[in-house]
Design an enzyme around this catalytic site. Sequence first.
Site, PDB file in Angstrom:
ATOM      1  N   SER A  16      32.813  35.881  34.034  1.00  0.00           N
ATOM      2  CA  SER A  16      32.476  34.545  34.511  1.00  0.00           C
ATOM      3  C   SER A  16      32.904  34.381  35.957  1.00  0.00           C
ATOM      4  O   SER A  16      33.744  35.130  36.468  1.00  0.00           O
ATOM      5  CB  SER A  16      33.145  33.477  33.644  1.00  0.00           C
ATOM      6  N   GLY A  17      32.304  33.396  36.606  1.00  0.00           N
ATOM      7  CA  GLY A  17      32.694  33.031  37.957  1.00  0.00           C
ATOM      8  C   GLY A  17      33.193  31.604  37.964  1.00  0.00           C
ATOM      9  O   GLY A  17      32.838  30.803  37.093  1.00  0.00           O
ATOM     10  N   GLY A  82      36.406  45.342  42.593  1.00  0.00           N
ATOM     11  CA  GLY A  82      36.077  46.325  43.620  1.00  0.00           C
ATOM     12  C   GLY A  82      34.843  47.148  43.301  1.00  0.00           C
ATOM     13  O   GLY A  82      34.136  46.912  42.317  1.00  0.00           O
ATOM     14  N   ASP A 241      39.891  41.091  43.979  1.00  0.00           N
ATOM     15  CA  ASP A 241      40.564  40.112  43.127  1.00  0.00           C
ATOM     16  C   ASP A 241      41.986  40.529  42.758  1.00  0.00           C
ATOM     17  O   ASP A 241      42.871  39.681  42.623  1.00  0.00           O
ATOM     18  CB  ASP A 241      39.731  39.781  41.881  1.00  0.00           C
ATOM     19  N   THR A 242      42.219  41.835  42.607  1.00  0.00           N
ATOM     20  CA  THR A 242      43.580  42.262  42.302  1.00  0.00           C
ATOM     21  C   THR A 242      44.494  42.086  43.507  1.00  0.00           C
ATOM     22  O   THR A 242      45.668  41.722  43.354  1.00  0.00           O
ATOM     23  CB  THR A 242      43.610  43.728  41.832  1.00  0.00           C
ATOM     24  N   ASN A 301      44.492  51.769  36.535  1.00  0.00           N
ATOM     25  CA  ASN A 301      43.494  50.936  35.872  1.00  0.00           C
ATOM     26  C   ASN A 301      43.491  51.249  34.375  1.00  0.00           C
ATOM     27  O   ASN A 301      43.342  52.411  33.976  1.00  0.00           O
ATOM     28  CB  ASN A 301      42.103  51.219  36.446  1.00  0.00           C
ATOM     29  N   GLY A 411      44.470  35.795  33.534  1.00  0.00           N
ATOM     30  CA  GLY A 411      44.077  35.072  32.332  1.00  0.00           C
ATOM     31  C   GLY A 411      44.639  35.647  31.055  1.00  0.00           C
ATOM     32  O   GLY A 411      44.836  34.920  30.070  1.00  0.00           O
TER      33      GLY A 411
END
Length: 475
Positions: A16-17, A82, A241-242, A301, A411
Site C-alpha cells: 500500500s501507499g 529499493g 524507505d529503509t 534482507n 508496521g
Amino acid sequence: MSKLKKLLAVDLGASSGRVILGTYDGSRIVTEELHRFANTPVEAGGHLYWNVPALLEEIKQGILLAVQGGSEIVSLSVDTWGVDYGFVDHAGKLLNSPHHYRDQRVGKYRPRLEELLPPEEQFRLTGNQPDPINTVYQLFADMQENPLLQERVDHILMMPDLFLYLLSGASSAERTILSTSGLLDAVTGEPSSEVFGRLGIPLRLIPPRVEAGTAIGTLRPELCAKLGCGPIRVIAGASHDTASAVASIPYADKDGAAFISCGTWSLVGMETKAPVLTPLSYEYGFTNEGCCGSGNRLLKNITGLWLLQETRRVWAEAGEDLSFSEMAALAGNEGAAQSFIEPNDPLFSTPGDMPGRIAEYCRSSGQRVPATKGAIIRTILDSLAKSYAAALKELEDLTGTTIRKVHMVGGGIQNKLLCQLTADAAGRKIIAGPVEASALGNLLVQLAALGELDFSRAAEVVGASETLTVYRPNK
C-alpha cells in the site's frame, strides 16, 4: 518557532501507499494519514509492472486532501523500496512501465551477467549482496532484451526519483536509493566504471547524484494550479524507505545497538562507519547501503510480513478474511511452534498459496505440518524471530560488537507477539517504535533540508513524538 510547519511524506510500500501529513511545532511531529491506497503491481504479458499513472494520481489526491483541509504545505518527499527504476527518454518522457522487482524476466540473463561479473566480485566492487532483484540484474536483462534501449534512453531514475521528477520536472539520483542498485562503487559511492564497463551499460544513464535532504525544485506550476496550492518544495529525502526508517530510530546511544525494520521485508542490521566487505560478510548474506548523512547500513534482507500478507490473502480468497490482529490472536493461543521455515527460501518468494508452501516445506524437511491456522501463523512468527536472532549473532561476528539492544521499527511492531518472540529468541532488549518509521524519517529529513531541524536532535524529536515499548527476554 513562530509557525507550525506542515509537510507531506509519500511512502510507497510493497502492498500500500500512504500520503501522511506531518505537523512540526519545533519540538515534536504529529502525523496524520490523509490518504491510503493500494500499491498492487500490474500483470501484463506474463510480466509485473508498477502502475505509475495510478500511483501518481493517488499522490495528487493526497496533496489535494491536504490543501482542502486548510494546510499550507511547505514541502514533500517520496520514499519507496529499493532496486526498481524507470527509463526516461531524450524528450523527458517515461518509456514503458517500470518493472516490479518480483517480475521473473531476469532469470534468462542471469547466467551471462554472472559470467561477466561473478557474484563475489559484485560484492567486492559494490558492497551489495548479489540478488536477481537488484537493479544491476534488471538493467542488464532489459538491455539484453532490447538493445535499442541504449539509443532511446537518456537516463534511468530509481522509483522515488521518478515520482519526484513527475511532480517537479527535476531529475536526480538520491544516494540512499541508488545504494541499493548494485551499480555504485562501495568505496567512492560513485557509479562503478568497472561494473558498467564489464556489462556494456553506459555510465551516462545515471543522472547527477544528490545527498539525502536535497531540495531539487518545486511542484510543477500546472499541478499547483490544478490542486490549488502554492509552490510546494520537492525534496529528495532519504528516498529508500529503509534509510528513512533508520533515520527515525531514537537512539539514546548507537554503541551496541542494532535495528530491525519490520515490514513486508525485514531488514536486520546496524550502522557502521564504512562498508564491511569481508568474505564472511558475503558468506553471511549481508549487504551495504547508504545512510542519511554519512555512514553505512550493514544489513541482511529477510522475507518478513510478506509471509503473513500472502497467507491472509489466500485465506480471504477462500472466504475467511482475518485481520492481522485476529491472526496474531490465533497465534497467541498456540504454544511455541513445532516446526520452522527458512523465510528466505525461494519457495516463499513469489505470490501463491503460502499456507500450502509452508506445509510443503515442513513435509520435505521432515517436520510436523502445522494443522491449524493458528499453528501456521505461529510457525511464521517463530521462524521470523529465529531468523532475526541468527542475523544479530552474525552481525556480532562481522563487527566485533556486542549487541545489547535492538530497535524494532515499522508496521510489523504492531504484532506484539512477534516483538516478544524476537526478544526471547535473541536474548536481548527490544525497543519497539516508531510504527510509521519510514514516514517519520521522511519528514525528519525534509525538516533538516528546510533548515528547520538540526538532525542531531532527530532522536529527541522522535522521543517526544512517539510512544516506545520495551520488550525484555523471558527466562
